[in-house]
Design a protein around this motif. Structure first.
Motif, mmCIF file in Angstrom:
data_model
loop_
_atom_site.group_PDB
_atom_site.id
_atom_site.type_symbol
_atom_site.label_atom_id
_atom_site.label_comp_id
_atom_site.label_asym_id
_atom_site.label_seq_id
_atom_site.Cartn_x
_atom_site.Cartn_y
_atom_site.Cartn_z
ATOM 1 N N ILE A 105 0.837 -1.196 0.000
ATOM 2 C CA ILE A 105 0.000 0.000 0.000
ATOM 3 C C ILE A 105 0.871 1.244 0.000
ATOM 4 O O ILE A 105 1.752 1.396 0.857
ATOM 5 C CB ILE A 105 -0.928 0.012 1.232
ATOM 6 N N ALA A 106 0.654 2.147 -0.960
ATOM 7 C CA ALA A 106 1.383 3.413 -1.045
ATOM 8 C C ALA A 106 0.533 4.529 -0.432
ATOM 9 O O ALA A 106 -0.607 4.732 -0.843
ATOM 10 C CB ALA A 106 1.720 3.738 -2.493
ATOM 11 N N ILE A 107 1.097 5.228 0.537
ATOM 12 C CA ILE A 107 0.424 6.366 1.161
ATOM 13 C C ILE A 107 1.163 7.625 0.729
ATOM 14 O O ILE A 107 2.291 7.881 1.167
ATOM 15 C CB ILE A 107 0.418 6.240 2.697
ATOM 16 N N ALA A 108 0.561 8.393 -0.166
ATOM 17 C CA ALA A 108 1.188 9.606 -0.691
ATOM 18 C C ALA A 108 0.717 10.822 0.106
ATOM 19 O O ALA A 108 -0.479 10.962 0.384
ATOM 20 C CB ALA A 108 0.832 9.782 -2.170
ATOM 21 N N ILE A 109 1.661 11.692 0.474
ATOM 22 C CA ILE A 109 1.331 12.848 1.313
ATOM 23 C C ILE A 109 2.409 13.915 1.137
ATOM 24 O O ILE A 109 3.538 13.609 0.732
ATOM 25 C CB ILE A 109 1.207 12.404 2.795
ATOM 26 N N ASP A 110 2.077 15.164 1.420
ATOM 27 C CA ASP A 110 3.018 16.270 1.213
ATOM 28 C C ASP A 110 4.343 16.041 1.944
ATOM 29 O O ASP A 110 5.417 16.212 1.385
ATOM 30 C CB ASP A 110 2.415 17.592 1.701
ATOM 31 N N SER A 111 4.246 15.704 3.243
ATOM 32 C CA SER A 111 5.430 15.502 4.072
ATOM 33 C C SER A 111 4.991 14.776 5.331
ATOM 34 O O SER A 111 3.827 14.361 5.440
ATOM 35 C CB SER A 111 6.077 16.849 4.432
ATOM 36 N N LEU A 112 5.898 14.645 6.288
ATOM 37 C CA LEU A 112 5.537 14.097 7.597
ATOM 38 C C LEU A 112 5.714 15.169 8.663
ATOM 39 O O LEU A 112 6.213 14.927 9.757
ATOM 40 C CB LEU A 112 6.369 12.855 7.917
ATOM 41 N N ALA A 113 5.300 16.391 8.320
ATOM 42 C CA ALA A 113 5.299 17.490 9.285
ATOM 43 C C ALA A 113 4.225 17.221 10.341
ATOM 44 O O ALA A 113 3.458 16.262 10.239
ATOM 45 C CB ALA A 113 5.049 18.813 8.562
ATOM 46 N N GLY A 114 4.160 18.090 11.340
ATOM 47 C CA GLY A 114 3.317 17.784 12.501
ATOM 48 C C GLY A 114 1.858 18.121 12.379
ATOM 49 O O GLY A 114 1.282 18.758 13.268
ATOM 50 N N PRO A 170 2.931 -1.266 4.011
ATOM 51 C CA PRO A 170 2.729 0.131 3.608
ATOM 52 C C PRO A 170 4.045 0.830 3.291
ATOM 53 O O PRO A 170 5.095 0.487 3.852
ATOM 54 C CB PRO A 170 2.072 0.756 4.835
ATOM 55 N N HIS A 171 3.995 1.783 2.374
ATOM 56 C CA HIS A 171 5.131 2.648 2.048
ATOM 57 C C HIS A 171 4.626 4.085 2.031
ATOM 58 O O HIS A 171 3.539 4.361 1.507
ATOM 59 C CB HIS A 171 5.696 2.334 0.654
ATOM 60 N N PHE A 172 5.417 5.016 2.568
ATOM 61 C CA PHE A 172 5.084 6.430 2.441
ATOM 62 C C PHE A 172 5.771 7.005 1.213
ATOM 63 O O PHE A 172 6.978 6.802 1.006
ATOM 64 C CB PHE A 172 5.531 7.214 3.678
ATOM 65 N N LEU A 173 5.011 7.716 0.403
ATOM 66 C CA LEU A 173 5.563 8.515 -0.690
ATOM 67 C C LEU A 173 5.407 9.973 -0.267
ATOM 68 O O LEU A 173 4.312 10.539 -0.343
ATOM 69 C CB LEU A 173 4.797 8.270 -2.000
ATOM 70 N N VAL A 174 6.474 10.578 0.231
ATOM 71 C CA VAL A 174 6.408 11.966 0.685
ATOM 72 C C VAL A 174 6.958 12.867 -0.404
ATOM 73 O O VAL A 174 7.969 12.567 -1.035
ATOM 74 C CB VAL A 174 7.164 12.183 2.017
ATOM 75 N N MET A 175 6.259 13.975 -0.629
ATOM 76 C CA MET A 175 6.692 14.872 -1.691
ATOM 77 C C MET A 175 7.971 15.604 -1.309
ATOM 78 O O MET A 175 8.843 15.855 -2.133
ATOM 79 C CB MET A 175 5.584 15.876 -2.017
ATOM 80 N N GLU A 176 8.103 15.982 -0.025
ATOM 81 C CA GLU A 176 9.297 16.696 0.422
ATOM 82 C C GLU A 176 9.676 16.251 1.826
ATOM 83 O O GLU A 176 8.845 15.749 2.577
ATOM 84 C CB GLU A 176 9.075 18.210 0.371
ATOM 85 N N ASP A 177 10.935 16.449 2.175
ATOM 86 C CA ASP A 177 11.458 15.994 3.459
ATOM 87 C C ASP A 177 11.250 17.083 4.504
ATOM 88 O O ASP A 177 12.057 17.995 4.632
ATOM 89 C CB ASP A 177 12.941 15.652 3.330
ATOM 90 N N GLU A 208 10.809 1.684 12.071
ATOM 91 C CA GLU A 208 11.923 1.316 11.200
ATOM 92 C C GLU A 208 11.472 0.448 10.029
ATOM 93 O O GLU A 208 12.091 0.465 8.965
ATOM 94 C CB GLU A 208 12.989 0.567 12.012
ATOM 95 N N ASN A 209 10.391 -0.320 10.218
ATOM 96 C CA ASN A 209 9.908 -1.204 9.152
ATOM 97 C C ASN A 209 8.860 -0.534 8.262
ATOM 98 O O ASN A 209 8.115 -1.201 7.559
ATOM 99 C CB ASN A 209 9.345 -2.501 9.742
ATOM 100 N N LEU A 210 8.838 0.789 8.283
ATOM 101 C CA LEU A 210 7.930 1.548 7.422
ATOM 102 C C LEU A 210 8.759 2.396 6.458
ATOM 103 O O LEU A 210 9.272 3.451 6.828
ATOM 104 C CB LEU A 210 7.012 2.433 8.270
ATOM 105 N N PRO A 211 8.926 1.952 5.188
ATOM 106 C CA PRO A 211 9.752 2.702 4.236
ATOM 107 C C PRO A 211 9.153 4.072 3.914
ATOM 108 O O PRO A 211 7.935 4.200 3.744
ATOM 109 C CB PRO A 211 9.760 1.812 2.989
ATOM 110 N N VAL A 212 10.007 5.082 3.849
ATOM 111 C CA VAL A 212 9.606 6.443 3.473
ATOM 112 C C VAL A 212 10.425 6.845 2.251
ATOM 113 O O VAL A 212 11.657 6.906 2.310
ATOM 114 C CB VAL A 212 9.839 7.439 4.622
ATOM 115 N N HIS A 213 9.753 7.106 1.131
ATOM 116 C CA HIS A 213 10.407 7.469 -0.122
ATOM 117 C C HIS A 213 10.171 8.959 -0.394
ATOM 118 O O HIS A 213 9.017 9.389 -0.511
ATOM 119 C CB HIS A 213 9.849 6.649 -1.286
#
Length: 361
Positions: free
Chosen positions: A3-12, A33-40, A48-53
């Motif tokens: 499952i790909a979860i796309a989101i702007d970032s992981l801000a608060g 699940p994998h996070f697809l973040v647009m920016e860091d 640790e077992n949740l990839p963030v791209h």
């Protein structure tokens, strides 16, 4: 499932926190699940077992700008293809927040579901006050939802979209935000030396117009009680400057961003929400789960779906500081029983995760 979860970032923000909770539950259910973040831009910790791209480099500024949108969509599509070549095809894509939605809806990935976290109309109304360019940019992001499969986080948002008729989705259903109550309980019992020893009220939310700190501060000025209020927000200077305008700066405590807000919420006498609009205000449910009573504006959307039955009297009209002040005093003098709160049975994380998994079946 992958499952790909796309989101702007992981801000608060609230949407980011909700998606991390959902991802953790996917892992517990045996999914990937994998996070697809647009920016860091990261405040929240992830397992640790949740990839963030990260999909865009720091040099790719304004990647959602109209003139760069086509190139950005191509870059995002290529990034997804690259990730899938390494980990395998995704079985489900979940898109969140305007910047990401604007691009994900143009990548032609499938099956794609767009999660609507807040009121479409209220956000557009807010942008209109900032001028035509801000409004048109926001409108473009909202129009990208046309023809898409939408998930709304409250029934109120779904009703608004249907009644207004501005958007024409391919489908629409409501799935509430997920909550891990065992984890909330465990985290709420952690020690934190910053927490005040005496009684206090609490407000949790970024310092933004939507949250209406001005209404909160005016209400505090009008309360009979003189309890301090803890503000869990990012912008200390702006919040304190606003508090000074209402003469309550000596009652305000701003400890800064807290990765674990639950001990603060649990030890508060009451939590106050003063917003103009929400989606499904996470903090109200978290407060009830911690055993802390709440007072909230009856704003679109969500509070009226959370504060039902015996808790309904603690809803007040929005932008009404006097009414908010009266309810704050009332909840302090006669706090309600928080046994068998209806909403808590509807938002258990495992139940919500199963509803999302069913989207791909």
């Amino acid at each position: 499932m992958r499952i790909a979860i796309a989101i702007d970032s992981l801000a608060g923000g609230g949407a980011e926190k909700v998606m991390i909770t959902l991802a953790k539950q996917f892992i517990r259910l045996g999914h990937e699940p994998h996070f697809l973040v647009m920016e860091d831009n990261r405040y929240y910790d992830t397992p640790e077992n949740l990839p963030v791209h990260q999909c865009f480099a720091p040099k790719d500024k304004d990647f959602d700008h109209f003139g760069r949108l086509k190139a950005s969509v191509n870059k995002l599509r290529a990034k997804i293809t690259e990730i899938e070549s390494q980990v395998g095809k995704f079985d489900l894509f979940l898109s969140n927040l305007d910047k990401t939605n604007l691009m994900m809806t143009k990548t032609c990935v499938s099956p794609l579901y767009v999660i609507v976290h807040s009121s479409v109309e209220e956000e557009l109304s807010r942008q209109l006050k900032l001028g035509p360019f801000a409004y048109l940019k926001k409108l473009s992001a909202k129009k990208a939802l046309n023809g898409q499969h939408l998930i709304t986080v409250s029934n109120g948002i779904a009703k608004e979209i249907k009644d207004k008729g501005r958007l024409h989705p391919a489908s629409m259903q409501t799935i509430y935000n997920p909550f891990e109550f065992d984890e909330i309980g465990a985290q709420s019992r952690q020690e934190n030396s910053q927490i005040p020893q005496g009684d206090y009220l609490i407000h949790v939310g970024r310092f933004a117009k939507q949250k209406r700190h001005d209404v909160l501060f005016e209400a505090l000025r009008l309360t009979q009680n003189q309890l301090p209020v803890v503000l869990l927000c990012h912008n200390h200077k702006k919040a304190m400057k606003a508090a000074k305008k209402f003469g309550i700066e000596k009652r305000v405590i701003i400890p800064g961003f807290q990765s674990n807000p639950f001990p603060w919420i649990k030890r508060a006498r009451a939590l106050v929400l003063s917003s103009d609009f929400e989606g499904l205000p996470t903090v109200l449910i978290e407060s009830l789960a911690c055993g802390t009573p709440v007072v909230s504006t009856d704003c679109p959307h969500g509070p009226s779906e959370i504060l039902t039955g015996k808790l309904a009297p603690y809803l007040v009209p929005r932008r009404a500081p006097q009414a908010l002040a009266q309810k704050i005093d009332e909840v302090l003098n006669q706090p309600p029983s928080l046994e068998q709160v209806e909403i808590l049975a509807k938002v258990d994380a495992s139940l919500i995760a199963e509803q999302y998994v069913a989207l791909a079946k």
